[in-house]
Design a protein around this motif. Structure first.
Motif, PDB file in Angstrom:
ATOM      1  N   ASN A  89       0.806  -1.223   0.000  1.00 20.79           N
ATOM      2  CA  ASN A  89       0.000   0.000   0.000  1.00 20.79           C
ATOM      3  C   ASN A  89       0.836   1.268   0.000  1.00 20.79           C
ATOM      4  OD1 ASN A  89       1.003  -0.300   2.565  1.00 20.79           O
ATOM      5  ND2 ASN A  89      -0.849   0.410   3.590  1.00 20.79           N
ATOM      6  N   ALA A  90       2.146   1.167  -0.044  1.00 22.18           N
ATOM      7  CA  ALA A  90       3.024   2.336   0.012  1.00 22.18           C
ATOM      8  C   ALA A  90       3.070   3.032  -1.338  1.00 22.18           C
ATOM      9  CB  ALA A  90       4.425   1.918   0.426  1.00 22.18           C
ATOM     10  N   LYS A  91       2.974   4.366  -1.297  1.00 19.64           N
ATOM     11  CA  LYS A  91       3.080   5.151  -2.524  1.00 19.64           C
ATOM     12  C   LYS A  91       3.597   6.541  -2.189  1.00 19.64           C
ATOM     13  CE  LYS A  91      -1.788   6.357  -2.204  1.00 19.64           C
ATOM     14  NZ  LYS A  91      -3.069   6.384  -2.846  1.00 19.64           N
ATOM     15  N   ASN A  92       4.091   7.228  -3.192  1.00 17.21           N
ATOM     16  CA  ASN A  92       4.608   8.595  -3.073  1.00 17.21           C
ATOM     17  C   ASN A  92       5.694   8.713  -2.005  1.00 17.21           C
ATOM     18  OD1 ASN A  92       2.827   9.434  -5.052  1.00 17.21           O
ATOM     19  ND2 ASN A  92       1.258  10.019  -3.585  1.00 17.21           N
ATOM     20  N   TYR A  93       6.754   7.961  -2.156  1.00 17.39           N
ATOM     21  CA  TYR A  93       7.853   8.045  -1.197  1.00 17.39           C
ATOM     22  C   TYR A  93       9.186   7.828  -1.907  1.00 17.39           C
ATOM     23  CZ  TYR A  93       8.344   2.976  -1.389  1.00 17.39           C
ATOM     24  OH  TYR A  93       8.561   1.690  -1.811  1.00 17.39           O
ATOM     25  N   SER A  94      10.224   8.343  -1.289  1.00 15.41           N
ATOM     26  CA  SER A  94      11.596   8.099  -1.695  1.00 15.41           C
ATOM     27  C   SER A  94      12.399   7.843  -0.435  1.00 15.41           C
ATOM     28  CB  SER A  94      12.181   9.296  -2.436  1.00 15.41           C
ATOM     29  OG  SER A  94      11.507   9.505  -3.640  1.00 15.41           O
ATOM     30  N   ILE A  95      13.363   6.957  -0.524  1.00 17.01           N
ATOM     31  CA  ILE A  95      14.182   6.589   0.631  1.00 17.01           C
ATOM     32  C   ILE A  95      15.590   7.114   0.409  1.00 17.01           C
ATOM     33  CG2 ILE A  95      15.122   4.668   1.975  1.00 17.01           C
ATOM     34  CD1 ILE A  95      12.680   3.043   1.099  1.00 17.01           C
ATOM     35  N   PHE A  96      16.137   7.764   1.431  1.00 17.68           N
ATOM     36  CA  PHE A  96      17.484   8.308   1.377  1.00 17.68           C
ATOM     37  C   PHE A  96      18.330   7.617   2.437  1.00 17.68           C
ATOM     38  CE2 PHE A  96      14.630  11.532  -0.155  1.00 17.68           C
ATOM     39  CZ  PHE A  96      15.271  12.010  -1.282  1.00 17.68           C
ATOM     40  N   VAL A  97      19.407   6.973   2.006  1.00 22.10           N
ATOM     41  CA  VAL A  97      20.362   6.359   2.924  1.00 22.10           C
ATOM     42  C   VAL A  97      21.578   7.271   2.927  1.00 22.10           C
ATOM     43  CG1 VAL A  97      21.755   4.329   3.430  1.00 22.10           C
ATOM     44  CG2 VAL A  97      19.501   4.057   2.390  1.00 22.10           C
ATOM     45  N   ALA A  98      21.769   7.986   4.058  1.00 23.58           N
ATOM     46  CA  ALA A  98      22.845   8.972   4.154  1.00 23.58           C
ATOM     47  C   ALA A  98      23.824   8.556   5.244  1.00 23.58           C
ATOM     48  CB  ALA A  98      22.272  10.345   4.458  1.00 23.58           C
ATOM     49  N   GLU A  99      25.025   9.073   5.129  1.00 23.37           N
ATOM     50  CA  GLU A  99      26.072   8.751   6.087  1.00 23.37           C
ATOM     51  C   GLU A  99      26.802  10.026   6.471  1.00 23.37           C
ATOM     52  OE1 GLU A  99      29.798   5.632   6.365  1.00 23.37           O
ATOM     53  OE2 GLU A  99      29.133   6.331   4.411  1.00 23.37           O
ATOM     54  N   LYS A 100      27.063  10.167   7.779  1.00 22.95           N
ATOM     55  CA  LYS A 100      27.819  11.314   8.283  1.00 22.95           C
ATOM     56  C   LYS A 100      29.055  10.787   9.007  1.00 22.95           C
ATOM     57  CE  LYS A 100      23.890  14.344   8.943  1.00 22.95           C
ATOM     58  NZ  LYS A 100      23.119  15.150   9.895  1.00 22.95           N
ATOM     59  N   PRO A 101      30.215  11.344   8.714  1.00 21.59           N
ATOM     60  CA  PRO A 101      31.424  10.883   9.403  1.00 21.59           C
ATOM     61  C   PRO A 101      31.362  11.190  10.901  1.00 21.59           C
ATOM     62  CG  PRO A 101      31.937  12.471   7.668  1.00 21.59           C
ATOM     63  CD  PRO A 101      30.466  12.346   7.738  1.00 21.59           C
ATOM     64  N   TYR A 102      31.959  10.309  11.686  1.00 19.32           N
ATOM     65  CA  TYR A 102      31.997  10.505  13.124  1.00 19.32           C
ATOM     66  C   TYR A 102      33.439  10.312  13.572  1.00 19.32           C
ATOM     67  CZ  TYR A 102      29.830  10.583  17.755  1.00 19.32           C
ATOM     68  OH  TYR A 102      29.456  10.909  19.022  1.00 19.32           O
ATOM     69  N   ARG A 103      33.675   9.793  14.746  1.00 14.38           N
ATOM     70  CA  ARG A 103      35.036   9.627  15.255  1.00 14.38           C
ATOM     71  C   ARG A 103      35.719   8.391  14.653  1.00 14.38           C
ATOM     72  NH1 ARG A 103      33.485   9.745  21.339  1.00 14.38           N
ATOM     73  NH2 ARG A 103      32.112  11.528  21.223  1.00 14.38           N
TER      74      ARG A 103
END
Length: 166
Positions: A89-103
């Motif tokens: 039933n999912a519609k009208n979506y986009s998925i973002f896989v993001a990464e931020k540097p840490y220690r």
């Protein structure tokens, strides 16, 4: 004498040009279009309106964007993509896989759906941890998308809309 003839010639040309524009204006009369042409134009505009409404219904759903920067982030994305199945039933979506540097070698991974953060965790470069986190992120994302319509209805309900009376 030459200037007199040149001035006379100029006045004759101006008079001739004005006479020509008057005859052109008189010959251009606006006529009403025939009924067949009016009907054809009406049908064409209706077809275009229907086409635009059908095109508005077509949309690309379920895109997964890779915004990772490191090798472990890329592995997380690959595992997430491998395990991902969209709810029916999912519609009208986009998925973002993001990464931020840490220690040091640790990074922070984030999974967002239409700019709404769904999953966030620290990612270590160990394969078993990356796989476990990817499976957890897939599960949370699927649950969010299954409940997305209900969440939107709750946010637009009477409790959140307010009456404007204090």
């Amino acid at each position: 004498m030459k200037s007199f003839f040149s001035i006379l010639l100029m006045f004759i040309c101006i008079g001739f040009c004005n006479a020509q524009t008057d005859t052109i204006k008189a010959s251009k009369q606006i006529k009403e279009a025939p009924d067949d042409l009016k009907q054809l134009i009406k049908e064409i505009t209706e077809e275009k309106a229907q086409k635009v409404s059908r095109d508005a219904d077509l949309e690309i759903d379920g895109l997964i964007f890779d915004e990772t920067k490191t090798k472990s982030g890329r592995e997380f994305y690959d595992l997430f993509y491998r395990d991902w199945e969209a709810p029916s039933n999912a519609k009208n979506y986009s998925i973002f896989v993001a990464e931020k540097p840490y220690r040091l070698s640790t990074t922070q991974i984030q999974v967002s759906i239409n700019e709404t953060l769904v999953f966030q965790s620290f990612l270590q470069p160990r394969g078993d941890i990356v796989e476990t986190l990817a499976q957890e992120a897939v599960a949370r994302t699927q649950v969010y998308l299954q409940n997305y319509e209900a969440i939107l209805k709750q946010l637009e309900g009477d409790d959140r809309a307010g009456s404007g009376i204090f």
